[in-house]
Design a protein around this motif. Sequence first.
Motif, mmCIF file in Angstrom:
data_model
loop_
_atom_site.group_PDB
_atom_site.id
_atom_site.type_symbol
_atom_site.label_atom_id
_atom_site.label_comp_id
_atom_site.label_asym_id
_atom_site.label_seq_id
_atom_site.Cartn_x
_atom_site.Cartn_y
_atom_site.Cartn_z
ATOM 1 N N GLU A 181 2.773 -2.826 -7.307
ATOM 2 C CA GLU A 181 3.009 -1.400 -7.553
ATOM 3 C C GLU A 181 2.775 -0.513 -6.335
ATOM 4 N N PHE A 182 2.032 -1.023 -5.355
ATOM 5 C CA PHE A 182 1.649 -0.192 -4.214
ATOM 6 C C PHE A 182 2.504 -0.522 -2.998
ATOM 7 N N ASP A 183 2.786 0.479 -2.188
ATOM 8 C CA ASP A 183 3.689 0.318 -1.054
ATOM 9 C C ASP A 183 3.233 -0.803 -0.121
ATOM 10 N N ASN A 184 4.144 -1.765 0.085
ATOM 11 C CA ASN A 184 3.946 -2.817 1.073
ATOM 12 C C ASN A 184 2.647 -3.590 0.898
ATOM 13 N N GLN A 185 2.204 -3.741 -0.369
ATOM 14 C CA GLN A 185 0.962 -4.475 -0.633
ATOM 15 C C GLN A 185 1.114 -5.374 -1.845
ATOM 16 N N VAL A 186 0.357 -6.429 -1.855
ATOM 17 C CA VAL A 186 0.195 -7.255 -3.054
ATOM 18 C C VAL A 186 -1.286 -7.224 -3.398
ATOM 19 N N VAL A 187 -1.611 -6.632 -4.530
ATOM 20 C CA VAL A 187 -3.015 -6.476 -4.932
ATOM 21 C C VAL A 187 -3.269 -7.422 -6.120
ATOM 22 N N CYS A 188 -4.234 -8.306 -5.950
ATOM 23 C CA CYS A 188 -4.479 -9.338 -6.957
ATOM 24 C C CYS A 188 -5.817 -9.128 -7.663
ATOM 25 N N THR A 189 -5.842 -9.484 -8.926
ATOM 26 C CA THR A 189 -7.077 -9.512 -9.697
ATOM 27 C C THR A 189 -7.386 -10.966 -10.031
ATOM 28 N N LYS A 190 -8.584 -11.410 -9.637
ATOM 29 C CA LYS A 190 -8.955 -12.800 -9.883
ATOM 30 C C LYS A 190 -9.484 -12.954 -11.313
ATOM 31 N N ILE A 191 -9.441 -14.166 -11.796
ATOM 32 C CA ILE A 191 -9.943 -14.466 -13.130
ATOM 33 C C ILE A 191 -11.456 -14.304 -13.169
ATOM 34 N N VAL A 211 0.123 -12.416 -14.635
ATOM 35 C CA VAL A 211 1.142 -11.399 -14.895
ATOM 36 C C VAL A 211 1.465 -10.698 -13.589
ATOM 37 N N VAL A 212 2.733 -10.473 -13.340
ATOM 38 C CA VAL A 212 3.153 -9.721 -12.158
ATOM 39 C C VAL A 212 3.474 -8.293 -12.598
ATOM 40 N N ARG A 213 2.679 -7.343 -12.117
ATOM 41 C CA ARG A 213 2.906 -5.924 -12.447
ATOM 42 C C ARG A 213 3.849 -5.350 -11.396
ATOM 43 N N LEU A 214 5.048 -5.035 -11.854
ATOM 44 C CA LEU A 214 6.096 -4.576 -10.945
ATOM 45 C C LEU A 214 6.037 -3.072 -10.714
ATOM 46 N N GLY A 215 5.498 -2.333 -11.690
ATOM 47 C CA GLY A 215 5.557 -0.878 -11.611
ATOM 48 C C GLY A 215 6.931 -0.406 -12.018
ATOM 49 N N ASP A 216 7.529 0.491 -11.222
ATOM 50 C CA ASP A 216 8.873 0.978 -11.544
ATOM 51 C C ASP A 216 9.925 0.131 -10.830
ATOM 52 N N THR A 217 11.165 0.582 -10.867
ATOM 53 C CA THR A 217 12.259 -0.216 -10.294
ATOM 54 C C THR A 217 12.590 0.158 -8.848
ATOM 55 N N GLN A 262 -5.276 -13.520 -12.143
ATOM 56 C CA GLN A 262 -4.938 -13.086 -13.498
ATOM 57 C C GLN A 262 -3.808 -12.067 -13.470
ATOM 58 N N VAL A 263 -3.857 -11.167 -12.482
ATOM 59 C CA VAL A 263 -2.838 -10.128 -12.311
ATOM 60 C C VAL A 263 -2.439 -10.065 -10.850
ATOM 61 N N VAL A 264 -1.147 -9.984 -10.603
ATOM 62 C CA VAL A 264 -0.625 -9.769 -9.252
ATOM 63 C C VAL A 264 0.187 -8.486 -9.307
ATOM 64 N N SER A 265 -0.273 -7.467 -8.603
ATOM 65 C CA SER A 265 0.369 -6.158 -8.669
ATOM 66 C C SER A 265 1.203 -5.878 -7.430
ATOM 67 N N LYS A 312 9.375 -5.242 -2.747
ATOM 68 C CA LYS A 312 8.331 -5.765 -3.638
ATOM 69 C C LYS A 312 8.443 -7.277 -3.781
ATOM 70 N N PHE A 313 9.651 -7.757 -4.017
ATOM 71 C CA PHE A 313 9.810 -9.197 -4.217
ATOM 72 C C PHE A 313 9.680 -9.977 -2.912
ATOM 73 N N LYS A 314 10.018 -9.357 -1.808
ATOM 74 C CA LYS A 314 9.791 -10.000 -0.506
ATOM 75 C C LYS A 314 8.295 -10.220 -0.300
ATOM 76 N N ASN A 315 7.497 -9.198 -0.592
ATOM 77 C CA ASN A 315 6.042 -9.310 -0.466
ATOM 78 C C ASN A 315 5.491 -10.346 -1.442
ATOM 79 N N PHE A 316 6.042 -10.344 -2.662
ATOM 80 C CA PHE A 316 5.556 -11.291 -3.662
ATOM 81 C C PHE A 316 5.811 -12.725 -3.228
#
Length: 204
Positions: free
Chosen positions: A194-204, A156-162, A189-192, A168-172
């Motif tokens: 939501e945070f400035d200039n970061q991609v934070v991932c949760t592994k399975i 799941v890609v957690r986008l946060g707000d708009t 499992q999760v790719v977030s 966000k999509f450039k980083n993704f």
Amino acid sequence: MHIAFEEGENFYLTESTVNKLLIQKYGLLRNAPKEGVVLNTIESVLQTSDMVKNAQVYLTVDGDLYAKITQRKPIGRVAGANPFYLDDEGMKMPLSPSHSARVPIITGEITGKTLEDAYVILNFINQDPFLSKNVIGIHIEGESDYHLKFRLEHFVVRLGDTSDLAEKFKNFKAFYAQATLENTLMSYQVVSLEFDNQVVCTKI
């Protein structure tokens, strides 16, 4: 009445549906005297259809009546007890008995505000070839909490707000390209985003 659909997309509306609408609202047009045909009225009748974005009606010198119809364009489908489409102007559009659009499914907490945000997200996605090909759903957890579902990936890609969608999509996309290269996409499992200039991932 000769009916032409803009861009040849005879999907959500059929000629028979248009003819029935005209007969119900206007009566039979065949053999009607030219001076009795009010083009503006016919255009207005056609535009009462929930599937019609615009209609232009004109009469040739030979007495033939032509209607050029532009249909509304759905960009998302809202799931629920009373499903409907969200069109390319951010308005609600009913489902069509003639055709089902292949557009992202919108689920979750549906409100006026979250639909406005979903419209902003879908508009951005549709301008990007990679995203428009791969995003198949938006799940709304709440205002400012939007999740994206991708066609071939289980995470799941957690986008946060708009806000800052371009960044966000450039980083993704940079993350996606790197993870594809390393063959690690299945590890997440999760790719977030939501945070400035970061991609934070949760592994399975």
